[in-house]
Design an enzyme around this catalytic site. Structure first.
Site, mmCIF file in Angstrom:
data_model
loop_
_atom_site.group_PDB
_atom_site.id
_atom_site.type_symbol
_atom_site.label_atom_id
_atom_site.label_comp_id
_atom_site.label_asym_id
_atom_site.label_seq_id
_atom_site.Cartn_x
_atom_site.Cartn_y
_atom_site.Cartn_z
ATOM 1 C CD GLU A 302 -3.298 -0.139 2.088
ATOM 2 O OE1 GLU A 302 -4.224 -0.943 2.084
ATOM 3 O OE2 GLU A 302 -3.111 0.656 3.035
ATOM 4 C CG HIS A 331 8.150 -29.441 1.436
ATOM 5 N ND1 HIS A 331 8.828 -30.596 1.129
ATOM 6 C CD2 HIS A 331 8.746 -28.930 2.548
ATOM 7 C CE1 HIS A 331 9.775 -30.794 2.034
ATOM 8 N NE2 HIS A 331 9.750 -29.795 2.902
ATOM 9 C CE LYS A 445 -11.388 1.944 3.500
ATOM 10 N NZ LYS A 445 -10.998 2.713 4.673
#
Ligand code: PA5
Length: 475
Positions: A302, A331, A445
């Site tokens: 951000e 793995h 938002k």
């Protein structure tokens, strides 16, 4: 508790960048000449951060958090003591910068199965951080807590974040229906004057509230009441966390990058990014540190993911953070890191001494492939695997470096958090971007407000409707 000079030295975090250098990595490494050529930009970045320390208008209030919270810390400790005594459950309602810090510190410093321990061992309430609006998660949380015995810490700087406010509406409704005075079961952490939580608090009257200081943005807020109250409720020594941060601040005073670990780290990452290393893998070799990678991912992404410089030039900079866990992800992901594109820097978080050693008993000596493990400890095994992975990456010419915590405790975690915050601030200054805004988050938002019919967002709603999925392109 006061630490001696010797203890501070022993607990000092180190940065080992051997495997970033041309000397050890070969042609894919960073040369002394390149590092020397970046001394000037590093010095300028250091100068910018030092000159603007504590400036609220630039959102740099976070630099002073280790020093200016004596009264707040005392108040938090009193509140946390009451919460620990009175409640069975403690739930953080928040998202992004208002949740990642509390989750990370809790998992770094508390027992890995904290909520499964008996109360006598926990000595405090069960601990949850709810940072999503997955309807199943909310419902299933309510299956395992009793809201009347729960303290809800609602954390939102703006008080306008749909996710957190939706959670609050559900909880306050349940508390009211259960005949509980909401004020008894909630603590707000929000802005001093602005925002919806301030309005709600005034309406309810007498809600215990903490202030997220003006000049501290969400992702830089872990050392403010955002992180300190939940940490104190979980039994974490928050004074030591702040002392660790102050110690790292002291270690990073120099503008000479060879004497300032955060500046060195920022410069190496900056050089790598300029060379197309657009992916930054954070790989802690510790389950306790797993969520440090999540917290860092937000801080780094951000802050640096920006499309314009401070002087208005288009840029599109940033590095995509990838989270991996040692040894588990050896793995799954290490194959890619070793042989895939040369587009990554791997940062290992290593631990000098784990709080448990966990011996591996002898057995099956007649099967040497199994028997050789006996007599070692799991600490030796994880450390050997950490070293072996760094070695394999280096042999394959892959940039990697190691941040080592001598132990995982409040003092070293405080150092680590402040280290990454400084590193981010320096890197942002090198790119000459606004490290502290997040217009991309705000855009999402606002679109959510429009979709859910918030007054004032009608025009955006029309625009969103015109961008609805096209049947022609749905298979
Ligand atoms: O770093 C940030 O600013 C964001 O991640 C915010 O913390 C997040 O969007 C939550 O915002 P608020 O605290 O206003 O609810």
């Amino acid at each position: 508790m006061k630490l001696t000079e010797q203890q501070r030295k022993q607990m000092r975090l180190t940065v080992d960048y051997t495997n970033m250098t041309e000397k050890y990595l070969g042609a894919k490494g960073i040369s002394e000449k390149t590092i020397a050529a970046h001394k000037k930009i590093a010095k300028a970045a250091h100068g910018y951060v030092s000159a603007n320390r504590g400036k609220d208008e630039l959102y740099m209030g976070w630099t002073e958090l280790p020093y200016n919270q004596n009264e707040i810390v005392a108040d938090i400790l009193t509140t946390a003591k009451l919460i620990r005594k009175r409640f069975e459950y403690f739930v953080v309602l928040g998202i992004g910068g208002s949740a990642l810090g509390p989750s990370m510190a809790f998992s770094a410093l508390c027992h890995l199965h904290y909520n499964d321990l008996p109360r006598s061992k926990r000595k405090g309430p069960k601990f949850y951080v709810e940072d999503n609006v997955d309807p199943v998660r909310m419902k299933e949380l309510l299956d395992v807590i009793d809201v009347t015995k729960t303290c809800f810490n609602v954390i939102s700087k703006s008080g306008a974040t749909s996710e957190t406010m939706a959670q609050y509406l559900i909880i306050s409704d349940l508390l009211t229906k259960a005949g509980v005075d909401i004020r008894e079961n909630v603590v707000f952490t929000t802005d001093a004057k602005k925002g919806n939580l301030v309005k709600i608090s005034k309406q309810l009257g007498g809600v215990k509230s903490y202030v997220l200081p003006d000049g501290v943005g969400g992702r830089f807020s872990e050392l403010s009441p955002v992180g300190l109250l939940p940490a104190a409720v979980a039994g974490i020594d928050i004074k030591m966390l702040l002392k660790g941060a102050a110690f790292m601040d002291k270690l990073c005073k120099s503008s000479d990058l060879t004497k300032n670990p955060a500046l060195l780290s920022a410069t190496l990452q900056y050089i790598a990014m300029q060379d197309g290393k657009n992916i930054g893998v954070m790989m802690p070799y510790s389950d306790n540190l797993k969520y440090v990678a999540d917290w860092y991912a937000q801080l780094w992404a951000e802050s640096l993911g920006k499309n314009v410089t401070l002087d208005g030039k288009p840029c599109h900079v940033g590095q995509t953070p990838v989270k991996a866990l040692g040894v588990t992800d050896q793995h799954s992901q290490v194959q890619l890191y070793t042989e895939g594109p040369y587009d990554k820097v791997v940062t290992f978080l290593s631990v000098g001494s784990y709080k448990e050693k966990t011996p591996i008993p002898h057995g099956y000596r007649n099967i040497p492939d199994v028997g050789f493990l006996g007599g070692h400890t799991m600490e030796e095994l994880i450390q050997a695997e950490n070293r072996a992975t760094a070695y394999a990456l280096t042999k394959a010419g892959r940039l990697n470096y190691t941040i080592c915590l001598p132990e995982i405790n409040e003092y070293t975690l405080g150092q680590l958090l402040y280290f990454f915050e400084l590193q981010t601030a320096y890197a942002g200054a090198m790119f000459n971007i606004n490290t502290y805004d997040q217009p991309g988050v705000e855009a999402g938002k606002k679109a959510t407000f429009a979709l859910l019919g918030k007054p004032g967002y009608e025009l955006q709603r029309n625009d969103l409707d015109s961008a609805a999925p096209d049947e022609d392109y749905i298979v």
